[in-house]
Design an enzyme around this catalytic site. Structure first.
Site, PDB file in Angstrom:
ATOM      1  N   TYR A 197       0.866  -1.184   0.000  1.00  0.00           N
ATOM      2  CA  TYR A 197       0.000   0.000   0.000  1.00  0.00           C
ATOM      3  C   TYR A 197       0.897   1.226   0.000  1.00  0.00           C
ATOM      4  CZ  TYR A 197      -2.956   3.788   1.643  1.00  0.00           C
ATOM      5  OH  TYR A 197      -3.600   4.991   1.762  1.00  0.00           O
ATOM      6  N   GLU A 208      -3.741   7.484  -3.623  1.00  0.00           N
ATOM      7  CA  GLU A 208      -3.233   6.207  -3.132  1.00  0.00           C
ATOM      8  C   GLU A 208      -3.164   5.154  -4.215  1.00  0.00           C
ATOM      9  OE1 GLU A 208      -5.653   5.134   0.276  1.00  0.00           O
ATOM     10  OE2 GLU A 208      -7.150   4.183  -0.973  1.00  0.00           O
TER      11      GLU A 208
END
Lengths: 308, 380
Positions: B104, B192
């Site tokens: 991530y 993101e």
């Protein structure tokens, strides 16, 4: 004006000048940035009418003119040199407001209040980093300003609803603050100073900064804190109150019915990623001994009972 | 403003981030054709619902397909599906990727730090908020100095903390720096990549991207208007915004018209406190002119479920008598049809209330009384 010496170390920016009645008051010499704009001209008139010493204005390219008899300069540096301005209020439109803040700070103005709304958040992140490294204090942006009743009104709030007294008020909101001030005044509770810190996600002065000043201010006997959804400044303030505030604090948090993920008017009023809900803030404040009212007017009832 | 995954991927690709490029389709036959173009040697594609919502995988909005026929069948299932209140109208068809490892990598506008914070985790591909809740130690955070930007050593330190092997660190840091550049360059509040994958042949690839853009900065990114998906936004909210009114649709039946955002939230709360449900958030803005009040009434009444309207106006700089005249004039222009409860206080309040009274409109002094009356009126 000399910046007041730091009197405590807990506040995030405690070395910066305090702004409660000890600072905004008889020594204030106010500069209005963007003074020739419609809103700024109107509010300059209102501030003068209230008795605020407005000494100069700045609009680049309009130097030499005047607004309500107030001389206008091309640069903040000129205004400071010619008129001794020591507080600035900024009405400049959002695209130019960050530059206006930096100009005020770089000209050595110790207290800068930015009313402008809709400044991009990343601009404010940069501006704030610059301001943090200097001696100036920034209040706002996206705020109504501050008022020390009977002495100086540096902002867009209606002056007459205020009354000089012993309650300090700090808030993220505008009209909601007027609502509470009105309730306080009607309950016979005047104010030492009412400070709007602004509804944006990135602001110059926090709840904690102002709470510390109220705690130190001998005139202030009780404190009102008006928060709203978004961020976690109220939770941080609660932790600060628990450790460092001895005076009674009454609170109100707006947005209990606000849905997550939606911006409620103010850029900063949004519940996101599980933080910012009203219930969490209320719980944190209550755990710190703050009495939280279920209506804005309720804070007046709470303080009246606590102070009498 | 939120944008779709494929739009975020396009933005990130412009900053040099390797993304898993695909084709956006809006009908099943398009998915079949897209298969032919993107499946490549692996012979498999992934079809992903494009909606402004998380939880797409769990809702069945992401499927793999190994043939044009399968792709068409999968598209038939996903298109039109409801994911958390969002109807799927578009699909991204992209090559299926042999994933080695998943990470991530995200950047947020960090209110807490009043800065820009990078977050990374070796727990990629899952709901990062869940990781933050349950195992916060598995998220690495680095806050950049906004005046200096993200520094090389900061990006490297993230890579080493994630346990990335030295030969692969350079690839990671260039993606982190590119993501930072994209975040700042786009005035994002969130950017993101989840997951950022290392493929089985050791290539870095942004498999899924998400971005939110700062509404206040949109005026300087005129080209971003084309990214707005009107299907994902409430038409009434957009109309309000175009006219300087903040409006958010809620589920109740008491319409609220208020001046000021904080007071508008407090008004909704008061309605709820006295047993009602607010139909909306509405901040009419500073002036409360006839035009603004008229539009506010139209916006509130666009919801057929509204049974009463609660005005809560604090006349500060704006005088109550002017507001009262505005309400009366607006009522002439709009067919209201439901009870109006008005609370008017502040400058020239007595004159304002007299004007309302002469027009047969009652008004209240306190928010509490007005909220109670509105709840009562909505019950009819």
């Amino acid at each position: 004006m000399q910046p007041a010496p730091p009197s405590r170390q807990q506040g995030a920016e405690s070395r910066k000048p305090t702004i409660v009645s000890i600072l905004v008051g008889r020594d204030t010499r106010l500069l209005v940035q963007g003074i020739t704009g419609r809103e700024a001209t109107f509010h300059t008139g209102q501030m003068i009418e209230y008795g605020t010493p407005v000494v100069s204005g700045v609009t680049p390219g309009r130097g030499g003119s005047s607004v309500h008899g107030v001389p206008v300069f091309n640069t903040v540096a000129d205004a400071v040199a010619e008129t001794g301005a020591n507080v600035s209020i900024i009405f400049v439109p959002a695209p130019f407001a960050p530059d206006a803040i930096l100009e005020a700070v770089d000209s050595g103005i110790p207290l800068v209040i930015c009313i402008s709304e809709n400044i991009p958040a990343l601009d404010m992140v940069k501006v704030r980093a610059h301001v943090a490294a200097r001696a100036s204090r920034l209040i706002g942006p996206n705020c109504p300003g501050l008022i020390t009743p009977g002495e100086a009104k540096i902002g867009i709030m209606p002056g007459y609803i205020h009354q000089r007294g012993r309650v300090g008020l700090v808030s993220r909101s505008g009209t909601l603050t007027y609502e509470v001030v009105w309730a306080l005044t009607q309950a016979g509770l005047g104010q030492t100073t009412a400070v709007g810190i602004g509804g944006d996600p990135i602001i110059g002065t926090s709840f904690i900064d102002v709470l510390a000043m109220f705690e130190d201010d001998p005139e202030t006997e009780g404190i009102v804190m008006i928060g709203e959804i978004g961020g976690s400044e109220e939770e941080k303030a609660a932790a600060f109150i628990r450790e460092h505030v001895s005076k009674p604090v009454a609170g109100f948090i707006a947005g209990q019915t606000a849905p997550p993920g939606k911006r409620m008017g103010h850029a900063g009023a949004i519940i996101s990623g599980g933080t910012g809900a009203a219930a969490d803030k209320i719980a944190a404040l209550r755990a710190a001994g703050v009495e939280v009212a279920d209506s804005p007017a309720g804070v007046a009832d709470i303080l009246k009972a606590r102070l009498n | 403003m939120n944008i779709h995954e494929y739009q975020a991927a396009e933005l990130l690709a412009n900053y040099g981030i390797p993304v898993n490029a695909g084709i956006v389709v809006s009908d099943p036959s398009g998915a079949s054709r897209a298969f032919e173009r993107v499946a490549g040697a692996a012979g498999r594609v992934v079809l992903k619902a494009q909606v402004h919502s998380g939880g797409r995988g769990k809702a069945g909005g992401i499927k793999l397909a190994g043939s044009p026929h399968d792709a068409q069948a999968a598209a038939e299932q996903i298109l039109g599906m409801d994911i958390r209140g969002h109807t799927v109208r578009k699909l991204l068809v992209a090559p299926a990727v042999e994933i080695g490892r998943e990470y991530y990598l995200g950047i947020i506008l960090d209110r807490e730090k009043r800065g820009i914070t990078l977050m990374a985790s070796a727990e990629g591909g899952v709901d990062i908020e869940e990781v933050a809740r349950n195992t916060p130690e598995r998220i690495i955070k680095v806050t950049a100095d906004p005046l200096l930007g993200l520094l090389d050593y900061q990006a490297r330190s993230i890579a080493f903390s994630l346990g990335i092997e030295p030969p692969l660190v350079g690839g990671f840091t260039s993606i982190a720096k590119a993501l930072y550049a994209a975040f700042v360059g786009s005035d994002a509040t969130l950017a993101e990549i989840n997951p950022l994958v290392l493929t089985k042949d050791d290539r870095w690839l942004a498999l899924d991207s998400k971005m939110s853009l700062d509404d206040s900065a949109l005026p300087r990114h005129k080209d971003f208007e084309r990214l707005r998906d009107l299907d994902e936004e409430n038409a009434t909210e957009l109309r309000a915004k175009a006219n300087g009114i903040s409006f958010v649709k809620l589920d109740g039946n008491i319409g609220c018209v208020v001046n000021g955002a904080g007071l508008a939230m407090a008004t909704m709360d008061a309605v709820k406190l006295y047993g009602g449900e607010p139909a909306n958030f509405l901040d009419v803005g500073g002036g409360a002119s006839v035009e603004q009040v008229t539009l506010a009434l139209e916006l509130v009444l666009a919801d057929p479920g509204v049974r009463a309207i609660l005005f809560n106006i604090f006349g500060g700089i704006t005088r109550c008598d002017i507001v009262a005249k505005g309400i009366i004039e607006a009522r002439k222009r709009v067919d209201v049809g439901v009870p109006m409860v008005i609370r008017l206080v502040g400058t020239n309040q007595d004159e304002g209330r007299r004007i309302l009274g002469d027009a047969g409109l009652s008004s209240f002094e306190t928010m509490r009384d007005a909220a109670r009356a509105a709840v009562e009126a909505a019950r009819g």
